[in-house]
Scaffold this active site. Structure first.
Site, PDB file in Angstrom:
ATOM      1  N   HIS A 308       0.854  -1.188   0.000  1.00 51.12           N
ATOM      2  CA  HIS A 308       0.000   0.000   0.000  1.00 51.12           C
ATOM      3  C   HIS A 308       0.886   1.234   0.000  1.00 51.12           C
ATOM      4  O   HIS A 308       1.938   1.225   0.635  1.00 51.12           O
ATOM      5  CB  HIS A 308      -0.901   0.007   1.246  1.00 51.12           C
ATOM      6  CG  HIS A 308      -2.047   0.939   1.126  1.00 51.12           C
ATOM      7  ND1 HIS A 308      -1.943   2.272   1.439  1.00 51.12           N
ATOM      8  CD2 HIS A 308      -3.307   0.732   0.696  1.00 51.12           C
ATOM      9  CE1 HIS A 308      -3.117   2.848   1.207  1.00 51.12           C
ATOM     10  NE2 HIS A 308      -3.957   1.951   0.756  1.00 51.12           N
ATOM     11  N   ASP A 365      -8.012  -5.337   0.192  1.00 51.90           N
ATOM     12  CA  ASP A 365      -8.535  -6.208  -0.866  1.00 51.90           C
ATOM     13  C   ASP A 365      -8.147  -7.666  -0.694  1.00 51.90           C
ATOM     14  O   ASP A 365      -8.625  -8.523  -1.434  1.00 51.90           O
ATOM     15  CB  ASP A 365      -8.023  -5.727  -2.233  1.00 51.90           C
ATOM     16  CG  ASP A 365      -8.650  -4.406  -2.620  1.00 51.90           C
ATOM     17  OD1 ASP A 365      -9.859  -4.258  -2.397  1.00 51.90           O
ATOM     18  OD2 ASP A 365      -7.936  -3.531  -3.130  1.00 51.90           O
TER      19      ASP A 365
END
Ligand code: ACO
Length: 430
Positions: A308, A365
């Site tokens: 991320h 996710d």
């Protein structure tokens, strides 16, 4: 405490340039460089905006090193445990948790905006049966700017409220229409006696031929996933909504732009890519070869659902979703061998020096697709589900951007490295 001043020095002249810093309520200071070009003729360079605060915001705060996420100051863990998606929507849009009466009124308003114009529904007939649902949803949400001319005065606060209610209320209806188009079933109209998640399940899975029983466990799981996806400060799709909206474009078009940005596998499209990857891996014994591929600089393969831009620690949303995945699968009585693959993959990656050194952890996710799958939602709809949850964040940011007294049209500059001036040569002489 007085604001800090940072000094830049022009190495050619030795001239000092003073830049004032601004402090937020939490988080790092920002250096205000607005006068840099006007006064010094300098730009800053930051592709991907890794060190750039593009706006001031009061909506969401992330501390990526600590793995902290707060909506309007409330830790996401508390909201996930105690709140509901409707309450979180109100919080994001209005800044504070609603009273019982405010929540009831807000929920009623959203619930009574769920229907879409029949003309919008007919737009789906223009799509091929195998169109990706994200393509249909982005197109149809964009087409909403061709409706609702009565309420798109962006300077009118009441119009801005109605716009947000419509987006939150109608997106599940549009998503369900896209799904029904894909599977060739008749569209199911919304039911306003149901809560948000239950109505979505009804619109997706009810068919005229037989009764459909809504599973409250599935509805609750959706509500929780929507809470966790509701906002994430200046991510790619939200920044896209802000940038598109900064030209004072029709707000429905700005949301359509956000949906388009979300679709990419580096962003919200990762949930679809994660499930495809887990299916491709198939069994835990095949994990090491995929880990090796993810580490290979000559292979474009990446571990989807890992890494991320902001989190250099465990994504707090992924932590909650991982626990929730076990619970939901147990409650629904649906074991999924892909969950074992995912957990083993996480375990191996988190012990591997490549992922440890680069601080690559599972993101939001990584586990969400396993839950969507257990609910019967097809893989191609996963990013649409993300969009439904995130729509409120987009609306909240669009409203903040439009009403920001310091807001201007978004217009980045560049470091030009193309040809310097040269003269046109007639085609016959080239
Ligand atoms: N697998 C393997 N290596 C990775 C991964 C991964 N998933 N993610 C990052 N890396 C490596 C990169 O190769 C790079 O290595 P290098 O420094 O040796 O060149 C380093 O880690 C930093 O990666 P960047 O791509 O520079 O990081 P950035 O912040 O630009 O990208 C992103 C973040 C896009 C999320 C990236 O981690 C990625 O592609 N992850 C997989 C896709 C994904 O899960 N996206 C969803 C993000 S969450 C969301 O948007 C909702």
């Amino acid at each position: 405490m007085s604001a800090k001043t940072y000094i830049l020095m022009d190495p050619a002249t030795g001239k000092k340039i003073e830049l004032k810093a601004r402090a937020g309520s939490v988080g790092p200071d920002v250096i205000d460089i607005r006068s840099l070009y006007g006064e010094q003729g300098l730009f800053t360079y930051d592709p991907g905006f890794g060190s750039t605060a593009a706006c001031e915001s009061k909506i969401t705060y992330i501390d990526g090193d600590q793995g902290i996420l707060m909506y309007r100051g409330y830790p996401v863990e508390q909201l996930a445990e105690k709140s509901s998606f409707m309450e979180v929507c109100y919080l994001l849009l209005h800044g504070d948790l609603p009273t019982a009466a405010q929540l009831e009124e807000f929920t009623h308003t959203v619930t009574t905006h769920t229907m879409i114009n029949e003309t919008i529904l007919r737009l789906f007939n223009g799509f091929h049966y195998d169109a990706h649902p994200m393509a249909m949803v982005a197109g149809v949400v964009g087409s909403m700017s061709a409706f609702y001319h009565d309420t798109t005065d962006i300077m009118n606060p009441r119009h801005r409220d109605i716009f947000a209610h419509r987006i939150i209320a109608k997106l599940p209806t549009i998503a369900a229409a896209a799904y029904k188009h894909t599977v060739g079933q008749p569209f199911t109209y919304p039911r306003n006696d149901l809560d948000y998640g239950s109505n979505l399940l009804h619109m997706f899975f009810a068919v005229p031929a037989q009764p459909y029983e809504i599973d409250p466990v599935a509805a609750q799981a959706l509500d929780l996933l929507f809470i966790l996806h509701a906002d994430h400060e200046q991510n790619c799709s939200t920044s896209t909504v802000r940038l598109a909206g900064s030209s004072q474009a029709n707000p429905y078009s700005a949301i359509a732009a956000g949906i388009a940005a979300l679709w990419g596998p580096a962003h919200g499209g990762a949930n679809e890519a994660v499930l495809e990857m887990l299916e491709q891996i198939g069994t835990p014994d095949r994990i090491p070869q995929f880990i090796a591929r993810a580490k290979d600089k000559n292979d474009s393969f990446r571990l989807m659902g890992f890494g991320h831009r902001v989190y250099k620690n465990y994504d707090p949303r992924a932590k909650i979703i991982r626990t929730m995945t076990h619970k939901v699968l147990n409650q629904l009585g649906k074991a999924d061998p892909l969950l074992d693959v995912a957990m083993r993959l996480e375990e191996i990656a988190l012990q591997d020096p490549y992922f440890v050194e680069k601080k690559l952890y599972p993101n939001v996710d990584f586990y969400s697709g396993i839950i969507y799958k257990a609910l019967g939602i097809p893989t191609s709809m996963f990013t649409v589900m993300f969009a439904i949850g995130r729509a409120v964040g987009w609306c909240a940011h669009w409203r903040e951007m439009i009403t920001d007294p310091e807001g201007r049209i978004g217009r980045p500059r560049q470091l030009y490295t193309g040809p310097a001036r040269r003269d046109y040569v007639d085609v016959g002489k080239r």
